[in-house]
Design an enzyme around this catalytic site. Sequence first.
Site, mmCIF file in Angstrom:
data_model
loop_
_atom_site.group_PDB
_atom_site.id
_atom_site.type_symbol
_atom_site.label_atom_id
_atom_site.label_comp_id
_atom_site.label_asym_id
_atom_site.label_seq_id
_atom_site.Cartn_x
_atom_site.Cartn_y
_atom_site.Cartn_z
ATOM 1 N N GLU A 212 0.848 -1.034 -0.073
ATOM 2 C CA GLU A 212 0.101 0.147 0.047
ATOM 3 C C GLU A 212 0.815 1.410 0.166
ATOM 4 O OE1 GLU A 212 -2.461 3.253 1.647
ATOM 5 O OE2 GLU A 212 -0.559 2.517 2.388
ATOM 6 N N GLU A 213 1.952 1.106 0.769
ATOM 7 C CA GLU A 213 2.701 2.248 0.837
ATOM 8 C C GLU A 213 3.455 2.946 -0.295
ATOM 9 O OE1 GLU A 213 2.828 4.389 3.295
ATOM 10 O OE2 GLU A 213 1.853 3.190 5.190
#
Length: 356
Positions: A212-213
Site C-alpha cells: 500500500e505504501e
Amino acid sequence: MRKESFEFLKKLVAAPSPSGYEQPAQRVFRDYVAPFAEISTDVIGNAIAFHKGGGKGLPRVMLIGHSDEIGFQVKYIDDNGFIYFGPIGGVDPHLLPGQRVNIHGRNGAFLGVIGKKPIHLMEPKDRETVVKLESQYIDIGASGRKEAEQLVRIGDAVTFSWGLEKLHGDRVTSRGFDDKAGSFVVAEVMRRVAEAAKKPLIDLYGVSSVQEEVGLRGGVTSSYSVNPDIGICVEVDFSTDQPDVERKHNGEVGLGKGPILPRGANINPALFELLADTAARKKIPVQFTGIPKASGTDANVMQISRGGVATALVKIPLRYMHTPVEVLSLADLENAVKLLTETLYRIKDKGGFIPV
Ligand SMILES: [Zn+2]
C-alpha cells in the site's frame, strides 16, 4: 481488550513487513485467522480470509487493511562496511540518526545503528539542517565490506527495531500501526463474525493487503480478484490532538474518541449513512472528517475496481504517523471492530448503494 487479541496485535506489529517484504507479518495474520476462516495468499502476497454467509447469491463484502509498513532497503556497502540505504514508503529523514534498526538478512534479523557526526564536530549551520537520507548510513559493527557482505545482501529490508509498548491508560506505542492496526481490525471482525451464533447475510472477505505504501498495489489486485459489491477499508488517520498538527485542514479528531468516518468522493453515501447510523444505534463513539478527493488509501483503488464498488473508510486515530513511536488507543481499535461487525449484520442485499 482480550489477552489473545492484544498478543496478536503485539506479534503483528513486531513482525517486519516493509512494502514488498511483508510475509513475516502476513504469516502472523494467517496463523491467527486460520481457525475461523478459509485463508489463501495471492501471488503478490495479499492474505485473503473468507467466511461464507448464511445463503446463496449473497452480496460480497470485502474488508481491507494493509500489512505493509514503511522501512528502508540496503543499496550499497562501502569499503569500511557501512551500509547505505533508500526509503521504502514515506520515510522522514529527520528521524533516523541515532536510531536502532533491524536488517532482515537471509539468515534472520540483526541489529544495526544509524550513525551520526557528533554535535561537537558539526558546523553551526549544519545543526539547523537535516542530513539527507542518501548520506546517512548503518553501522552493524562490521570491520569492512567483506565482513558486512557475509550478513547483508543488496536489497535486504530494514526496519526500526521498536515493537509495541504500553503507555499510560489504554494507549500503546509502536512502529507500524500504519496499517497493521487495520489488518488487526480486519482479523478481529472475521473472528467475531465466525464466533457469532448467527451467520451474516453476506459472503465476507478479510484482506490483509501488501504494498500500500508504495502505490496501493495489493489493493488493486485483491479488489480485482475478490470482486466485491461492497468494500470497507480500515486505515489509520492523523489524530489532530497533538500540539503541532492543525485542525482547520485535518479536522478535529482525537485518540480514544472512536473510529473516524470520512465523507467525500471516495465514500459511498449510503454506506457511510449505514455506518454512522449503526454507530448511533449501538452507542459506539465515532468521529467525522471530510476527504474531498480520492483518499490515499486502498479505498481509492477498491472503489474504482472493475465496474465500481460501494466503498467506505473506517479510520483509527493515530499520532506521529510514519515514526517509530506511533501512538493509538486500544479502545478505538475495539470500537472499530464492533462498528464493522454490527454494520455487516445490517447488510442484506447489494441494492441500495447506487446513488439516485
Ligand atoms: Zn496506511
